[in-house]
Design an enzyme around this catalytic site. Structure first.
Site, PDB file in Angstrom:
ATOM      1  CE  LYS A 194      -3.699   2.070   2.834  1.00  0.00           C
ATOM      2  NZ  LYS A 194      -4.503   1.897   4.070  1.00  0.00           N
ATOM      3  CB  SER A 216      -7.976   3.549   3.270  1.00  0.00           C
ATOM      4  OG  SER A 216      -7.053   2.960   4.171  1.00  0.00           O
ATOM      5  CB  SER A 235      -7.901   0.522   6.063  1.00  0.00           C
ATOM      6  OG  SER A 235      -8.655   1.690   6.034  1.00  0.00           O
TER       7      SER A 235
HETATM    8  N1  GLN Z   1     -12.861   3.555   7.082  1.00  0.00           N
HETATM    9  C1  GLN Z   1     -12.102   3.958   8.213  1.00  0.00           C
HETATM   10  C2  GLN Z   1     -11.800   5.432   8.132  1.00  0.00           C
HETATM   11  O1  GLN Z   1     -12.148   6.006   7.176  1.00  0.00           O
HETATM   12  C3  GLN Z   1     -10.871   3.127   8.332  1.00  0.00           C
HETATM   13  C4  GLN Z   1      -9.641   3.717   7.766  1.00  0.00           C
HETATM   14  C5  GLN Z   1      -8.404   2.898   8.032  1.00  0.00           C
HETATM   15  O2  GLN Z   1      -8.468   1.844   8.659  1.00  0.00           O
HETATM   16  N2  GLN Z   1      -7.269   3.419   7.594  1.00  0.00           N
HETATM   17  O3  GLN Z   1     -11.223   5.985   9.017  1.00  0.00           O
END
Ligand code: GLN
Length: 475
Positions: A77, A152, A176
């Site tokens: 990532k 994400s 994420s």
């Molecule tokens: N969907 C969550 C957020 O928007 C998780 C993001 C993440 O785990 N980086 O914060």
């Protein structure tokens, strides 16, 4: 090369193929090329990966012992530093920035023979649940191109889903890794807080962030965890003991004490078909001799607000470093005073969601509201941890859905940030409490999309979590 099934099978293939790593890299490069419309990769390190494959093939020929991840093709990532390679965090503000050192996980992957094939698209600074917040375009779910892959770490999930690498690493601050794994039908592990060094990971919310692993099988994920976990002098929050997880240490016959939150499965936002399927599987587990019990969790409704108060607060502080002076993008305006220069750079460099969170975080930390929001949320977090510790006195495993629905349609939730935040209801709990969680791809919905079950254990108990997961994936 045949379709990838597991690292173990791949290593058997290498045993009888002197040029096996080179063959594998070529195979993946052509698949990446053929699936470029998915937009899972922001950059592919083709020449470098081929060169590394040749050198690994050479090592085998000369009898050098193979590392645990010898020749394994891994994607990162784009929030994980890979020295001398571009690192953008999915943001315009880091365009053109190159990492100046390796993240600890990268050092560890390379030391065990992995081949890094490219960097994956993601939501800007890992903020989002659909990958639609990337400054470099959305990622498509390979199962249905009209749907999002989740976020994400959407690019990393699709890279494994579509067979564009063997393993990928993402980051999980609030789901994420687990949620995109669920949307894409693969395995996604978020280890407990302190299991893997965060050195070289772009920080979103430092007391929640954890690097996670996407794979096709539980033993593969366990093997990667074994390699990348462990103490690190560059991250004092990492536990000293190594994870102690290795292939061949599975425990197939153990009977588990499994709990689930009544409020979680009864939640009105949960897709009814998913609820019935998950409850059905829990019933099967009970019939197989496991203890399965519904428990009350009266703090359930506080989970999402607590997460968004605390993570935006931490993000507003972490993202202050992107000022146009030290990294990447800077505004082209002339004759600006310093404050105007910062303002313009940050206005132009950050996307909408990141700005929203910096503003929210600044608000909850402001003198007049600090106690009402930030302090309160810290207190709730403490309560959550205490309740969780009590649960794991009586149970080995806690089970929840990973997401309340299957993958959203592209654009479906973009106009309503609150609806998007609420969909994190099942995943943020593990980050608030620091426990490990895994998403297991067990089912297919009648709409054709995959979904699964999320399992969690007490902190630093990844071994049980992986053994349990292995057992449940065999059935
Ligand atoms: N969907 C969550 C957020 O928007 C998780 C993001 C993440 O785990 N980086 O914060």
């Amino acid at each position: 090369m045949d379709k990838f099934t597991s690292i173990q099978d791949y290593h058997h293939f290498l045993a009888s193929n002197a040029d096996g790593c080179s063959i594998a890299v070529q195979y993946y490069l052509s698949r990446i090329e053929a699936h470029s419309q998915l937009n899972a990769y922001l950059e592919v390190f083709a020449a470098e990966a081929l060169e590394r494959a040749r050198s690994l093939d050479g090592e085998r020929k000369s009898g050098v012992t193979m590392g645990k991840l010898h020749g394994v093709i891994v994607a990162l990532k784009d929030v994980i530093s890979y020295k001398d390679h571009t690192l953008t965090g999915g943001s315009r503000i880091l365009s053109g920035f190159k990492a100046i050192y390796h993240a600890t996980v990268v050092e560890k992957l390379l030391a065990e023979g992995a081949i890094i094939i490219g960097r994956n698209n993601c939501d800007e600074f890992a903020m989002g649940s659909t990958n639609e917040n990337s400054a470099y375009g959305k990622v498509l779910n390979a199962r249905d191109l009209t749907r999002v892959p989740g976020g994400s770490s959407g690019g990393s999930a699709v890279a494994v889903q579509a067979g564009l690498c063997m393993i990928s690493l993402g980051s999980d601050t609030g789901g994420s890794v687990r949620q995109p794994a669920d949307f894409c039908g693969i395995i996604g592990l978020k280890p407990g807080y302190g299991r893997i060094s965060r050195y070289g990971l772009i920080a979103y919310a430092s007391s929640f962030d954890q690097i996670g692993i996407f794979g096709q099988t539980v033993p593969d994920v366990a093997r990667v965890l074994e390699v990348i976990s462990g103490p690190d002098e560059f991250d004092s929050t990492v536990a000293r003991s190594a994870a102690g997880i290795g292939p061949g240490r599975d425990n197939h016959s153990r009977k588990y004490r499994i709990a689930y939150f009544k409020e979680g499965l009864a939640h009105p936002g949960l897709d009814p078909e998913m609820r019935d399927t998950i409850l059905g599987r829990l019933g099967d587990w009970a019939s197989a001799g496991h203890t399965v019990q519904a428990i009350d969790f009266e703090l359930f409704d506080y989970i999402v607000p607590t997460y968004y108060v605390l993570t935006t607060a931490e993000a507003s502080s972490n993202l202050a470093r992107f000022d146009g002076v030290r990294y990447g993008y800077r505004t082209g305006g002339q004759d600006l005073d310093l404050t105007e220069f910062y303002k313009r750079t940050r206005s132009e460099g950050f996307g909408r969601e990141v700005k929203r969170r910096i503003l929210l975080g600044t608000f909850v930390l402001s003198a007049g509201y600090y106690d009402a929001y930030f302090t309160k949320a810290q207190q709730v977090r403490r309560l959550l941890v205490e309740h969780t510790n009590l649960i794991f006195k009586d149970f080995d495993i806690l089970v929840l859905p990973t997401s309340p629905s299957t993958a959203f349609r592209i654009g479906e939730k973009m106009k309503d940030p609150i609806a998007m935040y609420l969909a994190d209801i099942y995943t943020v709990y593990a980050n608030l409490t620091g426990i490990p969680g895994i998403s297991l791809p067990l089912f297919t919905h009648t709409n054709g999309m995959p979904f699964g079950i999320q399992a969690m254990t007490s902190r630093f108990n990844e071994l049980s979590l992986l053994q349990f997961s292995h057992q449940m994936m065999q059935q």
